[in-house]
Design a protein around this motif. Structure first.
Motif, PDB file in Angstrom:
ATOM      1  N   ILE A   1       3.308  -5.805   4.952  1.00  0.00           N
ATOM      2  CA  ILE A   1       3.833  -6.124   3.625  1.00  0.00           C
ATOM      3  C   ILE A   1       5.227  -6.697   3.821  1.00  0.00           C
ATOM      4  CG2 ILE A   1       4.427  -5.246   1.336  1.00  0.00           C
ATOM      5  CD1 ILE A   1       2.478  -2.945   1.800  1.00  0.00           C
ATOM      6  N   VAL A   2       5.330  -7.995   3.612  1.00  0.00           N
ATOM      7  CA  VAL A   2       6.617  -8.678   3.770  1.00  0.00           C
ATOM      8  C   VAL A   2       7.322  -8.743   2.422  1.00  0.00           C
ATOM      9  CG1 VAL A   2       5.789 -10.031   5.734  1.00  0.00           C
ATOM     10  CG2 VAL A   2       5.620 -10.982   3.424  1.00  0.00           C
ATOM     11  N   THR A   3       8.632  -8.822   2.449  1.00  0.00           N
ATOM     12  CA  THR A   3       9.402  -9.003   1.215  1.00  0.00           C
ATOM     13  C   THR A   3       9.461 -10.465   0.829  1.00  0.00           C
ATOM     14  OG1 THR A   3      10.691  -7.022   1.676  1.00  0.00           O
ATOM     15  CG2 THR A   3      11.663  -8.587   0.157  1.00  0.00           C
ATOM     16  N   HIS A   4       9.361 -11.363   1.811  1.00  0.00           N
ATOM     17  CA  HIS A   4       9.405 -12.800   1.556  1.00  0.00           C
ATOM     18  C   HIS A   4       8.091 -13.438   2.002  1.00  0.00           C
ATOM     19  CE1 HIS A   4      13.629 -12.365   0.695  1.00  0.00           C
ATOM     20  NE2 HIS A   4      13.891 -11.936   1.917  1.00  0.00           N
TER      21      HIS A   4
ATOM     22  N   MET B   1       8.681  -6.119  -4.028  1.00  0.00           N
ATOM     23  CA  MET B   1       9.021  -4.704  -4.004  1.00  0.00           C
ATOM     24  C   MET B   1       7.747  -3.922  -3.663  1.00  0.00           C
ATOM     25  SD  MET B   1      10.698  -2.367  -7.053  1.00  0.00           S
ATOM     26  CE  MET B   1       9.440  -2.815  -8.263  1.00  0.00           C
ATOM     27  N   THR B   2       7.901  -2.868  -2.860  1.00  0.00           N
ATOM     28  CA  THR B   2       6.773  -2.012  -2.504  1.00  0.00           C
ATOM     29  C   THR B   2       7.009  -0.629  -3.081  1.00  0.00           C
ATOM     30  OG1 THR B   2       6.477  -3.249  -0.445  1.00  0.00           O
ATOM     31  CG2 THR B   2       5.408  -1.104  -0.591  1.00  0.00           C
ATOM     32  N   ILE B   3       5.957  -0.064  -3.659  1.00  0.00           N
ATOM     33  CA  ILE B   3       6.047   1.241  -4.315  1.00  0.00           C
ATOM     34  C   ILE B   3       5.014   2.171  -3.692  1.00  0.00           C
ATOM     35  CG2 ILE B   3       5.905   2.489  -6.514  1.00  0.00           C
ATOM     36  CD1 ILE B   3       6.173  -1.251  -6.706  1.00  0.00           C
ATOM     37  N   VAL B   4       5.451   3.345  -3.266  1.00  0.00           N
ATOM     38  CA  VAL B   4       4.562   4.328  -2.642  1.00  0.00           C
ATOM     39  C   VAL B   4       4.655   5.635  -3.410  1.00  0.00           C
ATOM     40  CG1 VAL B   4       4.146   5.724  -0.571  1.00  0.00           C
ATOM     41  CG2 VAL B   4       4.772   3.301  -0.342  1.00  0.00           C
ATOM     42  N   LYS B   5       3.504   6.230  -3.713  1.00  0.00           N
ATOM     43  CA  LYS B   5       3.485   7.596  -4.228  1.00  0.00           C
ATOM     44  C   LYS B   5       3.411   8.529  -3.038  1.00  0.00           C
ATOM     45  CE  LYS B   5       1.462  10.732  -7.579  1.00  0.00           C
ATOM     46  NZ  LYS B   5       0.491  10.910  -8.690  1.00  0.00           N
TER      47      LYS B   5
ATOM     48  N   ASN C   1      -5.562  -9.836  10.904  1.00  0.00           N
ATOM     49  CA  ASN C   1      -5.052  -9.788  12.290  1.00  0.00           C
ATOM     50  C   ASN C   1      -3.554  -9.488  12.340  1.00  0.00           C
ATOM     51  OD1 ASN C   1      -7.658 -10.633  13.330  1.00  0.00           O
ATOM     52  ND2 ASN C   1      -7.123 -12.699  12.629  1.00  0.00           N
ATOM     53  N   ALA C   2      -3.131  -8.514  11.542  1.00  0.00           N
ATOM     54  CA  ALA C   2      -1.693  -8.253  11.393  1.00  0.00           C
ATOM     55  C   ALA C   2      -1.028  -7.889  12.717  1.00  0.00           C
ATOM     56  CB  ALA C   2      -1.475  -7.146  10.365  1.00  0.00           C
TER      57      ALA C   2
ATOM     58  N   THR D   1      -2.239   3.999   4.452  1.00  0.00           N
ATOM     59  CA  THR D   1      -2.863   2.677   4.320  1.00  0.00           C
ATOM     60  C   THR D   1      -2.662   1.802   5.545  1.00  0.00           C
ATOM     61  OG1 THR D   1      -0.878   1.760   3.261  1.00  0.00           O
ATOM     62  CG2 THR D   1      -2.582   2.705   1.817  1.00  0.00           C
ATOM     63  N   ARG D   2      -2.035   2.350   6.591  1.00  0.00           N
ATOM     64  CA  ARG D   2      -1.776   1.596   7.826  1.00  0.00           C
ATOM     65  C   ARG D   2      -1.074   0.273   7.512  1.00  0.00           C
ATOM     66  NH1 ARG D   2      -7.428   1.123  10.548  1.00  0.00           N
ATOM     67  NH2 ARG D   2      -6.216   0.320  12.318  1.00  0.00           N
ATOM     68  N   SER D   3      -0.020   0.389   6.705  1.00  0.00           N
ATOM     69  CA  SER D   3       0.735  -0.790   6.267  1.00  0.00           C
ATOM     70  C   SER D   3       2.143  -0.770   6.859  1.00  0.00           C
ATOM     71  CB  SER D   3       0.838  -0.820   4.735  1.00  0.00           C
ATOM     72  OG  SER D   3      -0.439  -0.900   4.136  1.00  0.00           O
ATOM     73  N   LEU D   4       2.493  -1.820   7.572  1.00  0.00           N
ATOM     74  CA  LEU D   4       3.853  -2.024   8.052  1.00  0.00           C
ATOM     75  C   LEU D   4       4.642  -2.677   6.923  1.00  0.00           C
ATOM     76  CD1 LEU D   4       5.964  -2.090  10.371  1.00  0.00           C
ATOM     77  CD2 LEU D   4       5.024  -4.329  11.005  1.00  0.00           C
ATOM     78  N   ILE D   5       5.774  -2.070   6.543  1.00  0.00           N
ATOM     79  CA  ILE D   5       6.584  -2.560   5.432  1.00  0.00           C
ATOM     80  C   ILE D   5       7.908  -3.060   6.000  1.00  0.00           C
ATOM     81  CG2 ILE D   5       7.669  -1.967   3.228  1.00  0.00           C
ATOM     82  CD1 ILE D   5       5.609   0.356   3.030  1.00  0.00           C
ATOM     83  N   VAL D   6       8.179  -4.352   5.814  1.00  0.00           N
ATOM     84  CA  VAL D   6       9.395  -4.960   6.357  1.00  0.00           C
ATOM     85  C   VAL D   6      10.173  -5.645   5.243  1.00  0.00           C
ATOM     86  CG1 VAL D   6       8.265  -5.320   8.587  1.00  0.00           C
ATOM     87  CG2 VAL D   6       8.320  -7.184   6.929  1.00  0.00           C
ATOM     88  N   THR D   7      11.447  -5.892   5.517  1.00  0.00           N
ATOM     89  CA  THR D   7      12.285  -6.612   4.559  1.00  0.00           C
ATOM     90  C   THR D   7      12.483  -8.052   5.020  1.00  0.00           C
ATOM     91  OG1 THR D   7      13.429  -4.525   4.095  1.00  0.00           O
ATOM     92  CG2 THR D   7      14.399  -6.525   3.206  1.00  0.00           C
ATOM     93  N   ASP D   8      13.227  -8.238   6.112  1.00  0.00           N
ATOM     94  CA  ASP D   8      13.509  -9.587   6.604  1.00  0.00           C
ATOM     95  C   ASP D   8      12.909  -9.862   7.980  1.00  0.00           C
ATOM     96  OD1 ASP D   8      15.149 -10.591   4.451  1.00  0.00           O
ATOM     97  OD2 ASP D   8      16.697  -9.194   5.096  1.00  0.00           O
ATOM     98  N   LEU D   9      12.599  -8.826   8.740  1.00  0.00           N
ATOM     99  CA  LEU D   9      12.160  -9.005  10.128  1.00  0.00           C
ATOM    100  C   LEU D   9      11.027 -10.013  10.247  1.00  0.00           C
ATOM    101  CD1 LEU D   9      12.145  -8.180  13.146  1.00  0.00           C
ATOM    102  CD2 LEU D   9      10.560  -6.334  12.505  1.00  0.00           C
TER     103      LEU D   9
END
Length: 230
Positions: A206-209, A26-30, A216-217, A135-143
């Motif tokens: 940030i992957v869920t799995h 799980m990812t949490i953002v303020k 080198n994202a 934070t330059r973070s890509l947040i994905v679930t299943d991709l």
């Protein structure tokens, strides 16, 4: 929970899948508004709820891929004033009363904090991916998924080695169903989706799995998704 960036936390959990433990995150953002944005909620516990409440008021609960609804109703009941933002297939499975379907053309309610793009033409997932700008973070679930090389012991190890790895759940990978041609109903539209995400300025996925991709994202993303740009 652990903090991994400014106004950014993750919580790692797991669930049983065919005799193995499938890692979940799980990812949490303020948000800049002061509210809290929760992505891909894991099992809620009193301790976890206390930690999140210390960050701020939960305003958004995000279930951005059709298969990720197991604890969604629990979170919506725990935070009845929060808005749920869900993929198109979830309302058919979860009785929600206060929700918005994530879809192309929808106004971005988190413009100050997030960019987002909904995956077109893949009804199995209907996934939306997000860029946390600060934070330059890509947040994905299943991709995108990222499994460690270490194989567990016992029955879980056998399942991993002889079932999951051969069908594509191995290392840094695209969701294996996306490798099946007929899953993508409109390949040009899907290609444009990948190109758009690829243009975002991110340095982490940030992957869920699996394990978060810190090194080198962008190259990892490009390499994994190259098949769709040919």
């Amino acid at each position: 929970m652990r903090k991994i960036g400014d106004d950014l936390w993750v919580h790692d959990d797991s669930m049983n899948m065919m005799g193995t433990r499938l890692g979940l995150r799980m990812t949490i953002v303020k948000l800049s508004s002061g509210g809290v944005w929760v992505h891909s909620p894991t099992a809620i516990t009193p301790e976890l709820k206390r930690e999140i409440d210390e960050i701020g008021k939960v305003e958004c609960i995000v279930a951005a891929s059709n298969a990720h609804n197991l604890w969604l109703q629990d979170w919506c009941e725990a935070y009845p004033e929060a808005d749920a933002y869900v993929s198109a297939g979830i309302p058919r499975k979860v009785p929600l009363s206060n929700y918005h379907i994530l879809q192309r053309g929808m106004e971005n309610p988190w413009e100050a904090d997030m960019a987002w793009e909904t995956m077109p033409s893949v009804p199995m997932f209907n996934e939306t991916v997000f860029l946390h700008k600060k934070t330059r973070s890509l947040i994905v679930t299943d991709l995108i998924q990222n499994y460690p090389d270490k194989v567990p012991t016992g029955f879980a190890g056998l399942m991993t080695k002889y079932v999951f790895q051969p069908i594509g759940f191995k290392g840094s990978c695209i969701a294996p169903p996306l490798k099946i041609g007929y899953m993508i109903k409109d390949k040009p539209k899907f290609c444009n989706f990948i190109r758009h995400v690829q243009e975002w300025d991110f340095e982490r996925i940030i992957v869920t799995h699996g394990d978060i991709i810190e090194d080198n994202a962008k190259s990892v993303f490009s390499d994994i998704c190259a098949r769709f740009l040919k």
